[in-house]
Design a protein around this motif. Sequence first.
Motif, PDB file in Angstrom:
ATOM      1  N   ILE A 128       0.973  -1.343  -0.157  1.00  0.00           N
ATOM      2  CA  ILE A 128       0.152  -0.134  -0.254  1.00  0.00           C
ATOM      3  C   ILE A 128       1.341   1.271   0.219  1.00  0.00           C
ATOM      4  N   LEU A 129       2.236   1.335   0.597  1.00  0.00           N
ATOM      5  CA  LEU A 129       3.326   2.760   1.341  1.00  0.00           C
ATOM      6  C   LEU A 129       3.533   2.103  -0.855  1.00  0.00           C
ATOM      7  N   GLN A 130       4.222   1.883  -0.427  1.00  0.00           N
ATOM      8  CA  GLN A 130       4.495   1.416  -2.156  1.00  0.00           C
ATOM      9  C   GLN A 130       3.729   2.278  -3.295  1.00  0.00           C
ATOM     10  N   THR A 131       2.084   1.568  -3.346  1.00  0.00           N
ATOM     11  CA  THR A 131       1.263   1.856  -4.595  1.00  0.00           C
ATOM     12  C   THR A 131       1.354   3.648  -4.057  1.00  0.00           C
ATOM     13  N   ALA A 132       1.489   3.639  -3.293  1.00  0.00           N
ATOM     14  CA  ALA A 132       1.096   5.511  -2.854  1.00  0.00           C
ATOM     15  C   ALA A 132       1.843   6.138  -2.579  1.00  0.00           C
ATOM     16  N   SER A 133       3.715   5.963  -3.506  1.00  0.00           N
ATOM     17  CA  SER A 133       4.608   6.694  -3.199  1.00  0.00           C
ATOM     18  C   SER A 133       4.651   7.111  -4.964  1.00  0.00           C
ATOM     19  N   SER A 134       5.275   9.103  -4.835  1.00  0.00           N
ATOM     20  CA  SER A 134       5.486   9.418  -6.446  1.00  0.00           C
ATOM     21  C   SER A 134       6.694   9.624  -5.253  1.00  0.00           C
ATOM     22  N   GLY A 135       7.805   9.476  -4.920  1.00  0.00           N
ATOM     23  CA  GLY A 135       8.846  10.220  -4.445  1.00  0.00           C
ATOM     24  C   GLY A 135       9.855   9.040  -4.305  1.00  0.00           C
ATOM     25  N   LEU A 136      11.137   9.121  -3.559  1.00  0.00           N
ATOM     26  CA  LEU A 136      12.348   7.626  -3.615  1.00  0.00           C
ATOM     27  C   LEU A 136      11.771   7.570  -2.182  1.00  0.00           C
ATOM     28  N   GLY A 137      11.284   8.370  -0.743  1.00  0.00           N
ATOM     29  CA  GLY A 137      10.747   7.834   0.632  1.00  0.00           C
ATOM     30  C   GLY A 137       9.726   7.370   0.707  1.00  0.00           C
ATOM     31  N   LEU A 138       8.966   6.777  -0.053  1.00  0.00           N
ATOM     32  CA  LEU A 138       8.318   6.229   0.842  1.00  0.00           C
ATOM     33  C   LEU A 138       7.870   5.058  -0.038  1.00  0.00           C
ATOM     34  N   LEU A 139       8.352   5.253  -1.290  1.00  0.00           N
ATOM     35  CA  LEU A 139       8.903   4.079  -1.953  1.00  0.00           C
ATOM     36  C   LEU A 139       9.311   2.784  -1.464  1.00  0.00           C
TER      37      LEU A 139
END
Length: 547
Positions: A128-139
């Motif tokens: 879920i966190l990866q899917t929501a990511s748009s930058g390096l940190g959350l990915l």
Amino acid sequence: MPGGAIKEVSATADVDRIEAPITWKAYFMCAFAAFGGIYFGYDSGYINGVKGMAYFIHQQTGLDYPPAGATPDEKKYFVLESWRDSLITSILSAGTFFGAIIAGDLADFVGRRLTIIAGCSIFLVGVILQTASSGLGLLVAGRLIAGFGVGFVSAIIILYMSECSPRKIRGAVVSGYQFAITIGLLLSNCVDYATQDRMDTGSYRIPIAIQMLWALILGAGIAFLPESPRYFVKRGKLDDAAKSLARLRGQPIVSDFVQNELAEIVANHEYELQVVPQGTYWSSWANCFKGSLMKPSSNLRRTILGTSMQMMQQWTGVNFIFYFGTTFFKQLGTISNPFLISLITTLVNVCSTPISFWTVERFGRRPLLIWGALGMLICEFLVAIMGTANGDNPNVVKAMIAFICIYIFFFASTWGPGAWVVIGEVFPLPIRSRGVALSTSSNWLWNCIITVITPYLVGEDKGNLGAKVFFLWGALCTACFVYAYLLVPETKGLSLEQVDKMLEETTPRTSSRWVPHTTFAAEAGLTEKGTLAPEIVEDVERKGSVV
């Protein structure tokens, strides 16, 4: 047995009657657990394609898109920096390393099934966190958390399948796990191929989000399967062990087959507890490293065998193709569609693995690992020599790709499944969950090391080795060949308890000639009624423990 319907356990001295005949129900119940390999494989594979997608590279680096009609020299700079590539790829392995170790403890506390379900839940959070990511940190954070979940599942699925599968098909069932990994890799490549040209966040979010489906299927399905009977024996819950064994073997609890197999597991566990007595939590971990290095049956030797086996599997270099293949094929400069080549190599992986279902039971674990390593090292040295000598020639590149595919064939039909089969078989019950966890964490540790250093070895802004990197993989496969010949025992056709006896009485090079000649139940002592000595049953129930 307190609170149960069974007051005594029938036993046998006949080595051929310690397990029930195989039924289709038993086969499919054990084989379903192999489904866990799909999301392990998918999660490992999708990142290979995503890192080569134009939108993802632009989003992560801020680089402008190459202009229409750009030359290969202009396009080669439109890639992720080596440090970013390394971090995104390797952070999953860092999570799986720690997840696998934690799972070894958890599997003894709450059981194999609940540990797998917990791993699926943690994995869902990471996805879920990866899917929501748009930058390096959350990915990166999402891949780290997902890695913990993959670590849970990758360690305990092997443990669960090895403990539940009938001995005559255990190798094939565990090989099914590797086959599921290849299916996951193939699916990830197909999805990447379908979304690669999207110029929006769907290009990478779709491949990431699909992973949730695999975790939901495994977590829901495993909840309906029986717990490992050997887990219940370790906890001293012999009534529950009998019920679980009866479900797995498709037999009534009072069946002689169920009773005899349970008696053998109980007697073997009692024997192992006498060899290495129980202690505190920390001493239970220390037990994994006790015994002589020169004795094949010692816990230390088994732990070294399991951890080094998984290290060697990573040393084969196959994940260089599955993690960095798209980037590597781009660098060759003569391939118009590197995504398609990556898809082809993955397809070879999928089609080759089922061969092991038959060969691992027909020829055994040891020959597969020896001959597989020999085949791989020959292919890798040929790729390295051709690429170094004339790597700019399109015909030479085609030959290189052909030998890479042959190399993947050797891996997929030998070391891919073989390493997982062996680590599920060589540990005694008192340390099995921790031994398998340590072995799996070794796999992920070396996976992490390789994914960290590889971008620096082959990145054009760093080492720029190109095809020369296959000299490294070939040298390491040579080490795998020597290792398999000297240290890997043959465990084909033996129950997990018989593997213990075989390791005590043979060396790796003579193990294939060993045949069972008695049972642990017979050695422990049978009553006149043909049951296991009641004091043994009582002792195992009394000593039931998580450590």
